[in-house]
Design a protein around this motif. Structure first.
Motif, PDB file in Angstrom:
ATOM      1  N   UNK A  34      33.663  44.542  40.095  1.00 45.32           N
ATOM      2  CA  UNK A  34      34.479  43.946  38.811  1.00 45.32           C
ATOM      3  C   UNK A  34      35.423  42.787  38.774  1.00 45.32           C
ATOM      4  N   UNK A  35      36.175  43.259  40.440  1.00 49.12           N
ATOM      5  CA  UNK A  35      37.492  42.222  40.506  1.00 49.12           C
ATOM      6  C   UNK A  35      37.181  40.562  40.915  1.00 49.12           C
ATOM      7  N   UNK A  36      35.437  40.935  41.883  1.00 49.47           N
ATOM      8  CA  UNK A  36      35.032  39.353  42.355  1.00 49.47           C
ATOM      9  C   UNK A  36      34.452  39.852  43.721  1.00 49.47           C
ATOM     10  N   UNK A  37      34.308  39.425  44.956  1.00 56.47           N
ATOM     11  CA  UNK A  37      34.032  39.395  46.301  1.00 56.47           C
ATOM     12  C   UNK A  37      35.344  40.551  47.662  1.00 56.47           C
ATOM     13  N   UNK A  38      34.458  40.674  48.280  1.00 55.09           N
ATOM     14  CA  UNK A  38      35.197  40.854  49.655  1.00 55.09           C
ATOM     15  C   UNK A  38      34.480  40.389  50.283  1.00 55.09           C
ATOM     16  N   UNK A  39      34.146  39.808  50.447  1.00 55.82           N
ATOM     17  CA  UNK A  39      32.636  39.477  51.516  1.00 55.82           C
ATOM     18  C   UNK A  39      34.206  38.486  52.971  1.00 55.82           C
ATOM     19  N   UNK A  40      33.237  39.226  53.729  1.00 57.09           N
ATOM     20  CA  UNK A  40      33.691  38.403  55.059  1.00 57.09           C
ATOM     21  C   UNK A  40      32.535  37.895  55.865  1.00 57.09           C
ATOM     22  N   UNK A  41      32.966  37.392  56.604  1.00 56.52           N
ATOM     23  CA  UNK A  41      31.999  36.663  56.937  1.00 56.52           C
ATOM     24  C   UNK A  41      32.501  37.295  58.694  1.00 56.52           C
ATOM     25  N   UNK A  42      31.710  37.778  59.555  1.00 51.76           N
ATOM     26  CA  UNK A  42      32.302  38.002  61.159  1.00 51.76           C
ATOM     27  C   UNK A  42      31.039  36.759  62.369  1.00 51.76           C
ATOM     28  N   UNK A  43      32.131  36.636  62.985  1.00 52.30           N
ATOM     29  CA  UNK A  43      30.989  35.963  64.411  1.00 52.30           C
ATOM     30  C   UNK A  43      30.939  36.810  65.208  1.00 52.30           C
ATOM     31  N   UNK A  44      29.842  37.404  65.400  1.00 57.20           N
ATOM     32  CA  UNK A  44      29.193  38.642  66.131  1.00 57.20           C
ATOM     33  C   UNK A  44      30.170  38.008  67.929  1.00 57.20           C
ATOM     34  N   UNK A  45      29.755  36.798  68.392  1.00 60.49           N
ATOM     35  CA  UNK A  45      30.479  35.743  69.269  1.00 60.49           C
ATOM     36  C   UNK A  45      31.485  35.666  68.926  1.00 60.49           C
ATOM     37  N   UNK A  46      32.054  35.729  68.968  1.00 62.79           N
ATOM     38  CA  UNK A  46      33.559  34.973  69.087  1.00 62.79           C
ATOM     39  C   UNK A  46      33.204  33.207  68.370  1.00 62.79           C
ATOM     40  N   UNK A  47      33.565  33.147  67.733  1.00 62.58           N
ATOM     41  CA  UNK A  47      33.597  31.323  67.304  1.00 62.58           C
ATOM     42  C   UNK A  47      34.470  30.767  67.775  1.00 62.58           C
ATOM     43  N   UNK A  48      36.202  31.091  68.884  1.00 60.14           N
ATOM     44  CA  UNK A  48      36.715  30.636  69.364  1.00 60.14           C
ATOM     45  C   UNK A  48      36.244  30.546  70.438  1.00 60.14           C
ATOM     46  N   UNK A  49      34.963  31.347  71.103  1.00 54.27           N
ATOM     47  CA  UNK A  49      34.149  31.375  72.587  1.00 54.27           C
ATOM     48  C   UNK A  49      33.175  29.943  72.258  1.00 54.27           C
ATOM     49  N   UNK A  50      32.010  30.105  71.301  1.00 57.27           N
ATOM     50  CA  UNK A  50      31.231  29.909  70.800  1.00 57.27           C
ATOM     51  C   UNK A  50      31.253  28.403  70.409  1.00 57.27           C
ATOM     52  N   UNK A  51      31.775  28.773  69.018  1.00 57.63           N
ATOM     53  CA  UNK A  51      32.014  27.708  67.814  1.00 57.63           C
ATOM     54  C   UNK A  51      30.442  27.712  67.240  1.00 57.63           C
TER      55      UNK A  51
END
Length: 122
Positions: A34-51
């Motif tokens: 009821x307060x909105x969403x708590x969605x978090x999108x996680x990168x399986x292989x880190x974005x900093x290494x793969x973009x």
């Protein structure tokens, strides 16, 4: 230089894949309330290494599981990829179910459509 935004079509696929729940099969926390969403999108292989912002490299998690994955290393990338496979099978089972009547189908699908409508409107 900042991160490239996640393509809206990829985000929609991620949300659909999640079925509104954390992808961790031992958690399954509702990602919309009821307060909105708590969605978090996680990168399986880190974005900093793969973009890499592809659907295959992203997973939707609740904040606790995201922290446990990224910071606490409680789950391996292989485990998280397996969660995506588990959910894929869950979706397949859900959509391959046969109903004996329209009323039975309506009884099972209407609550999902109403929840989807609420999520969309928020």
């Amino acid at each position: 230089m900042g991160r490239v935004p996640i393509n809206p079509n990829v985000q929609r696929r991620l949300y659909a894949e999640s079925m509104g729940k954390c992808m961790n099969p031992n958690c399954l926390k509702d990602l919309f309330d009821s307060n909105g969403d708590i969605i978090e999108k996680a990168h399986i292989d880190p974005y900093c290494k793969t973009a890499d912002n592809t659907f295959e490299n992203l997973v939707v998690l609740c904040p606790n599981c995201h922290t446990n994955f990224d910071k606490n290393k409680a789950f391996t990338p292989e485990e998280v990829l397996h969660w995506k496979e588990i959910r894929k099978q869950d979706i397949k089972r859900f959509f391959s179910k046969h109903y004996s009547s329209f009323n039975e189908l309506k009884k099972n699908v209407k609550p999902l459509l109403m929840a989807n409508k609420t999520i969309y409107e928020k």
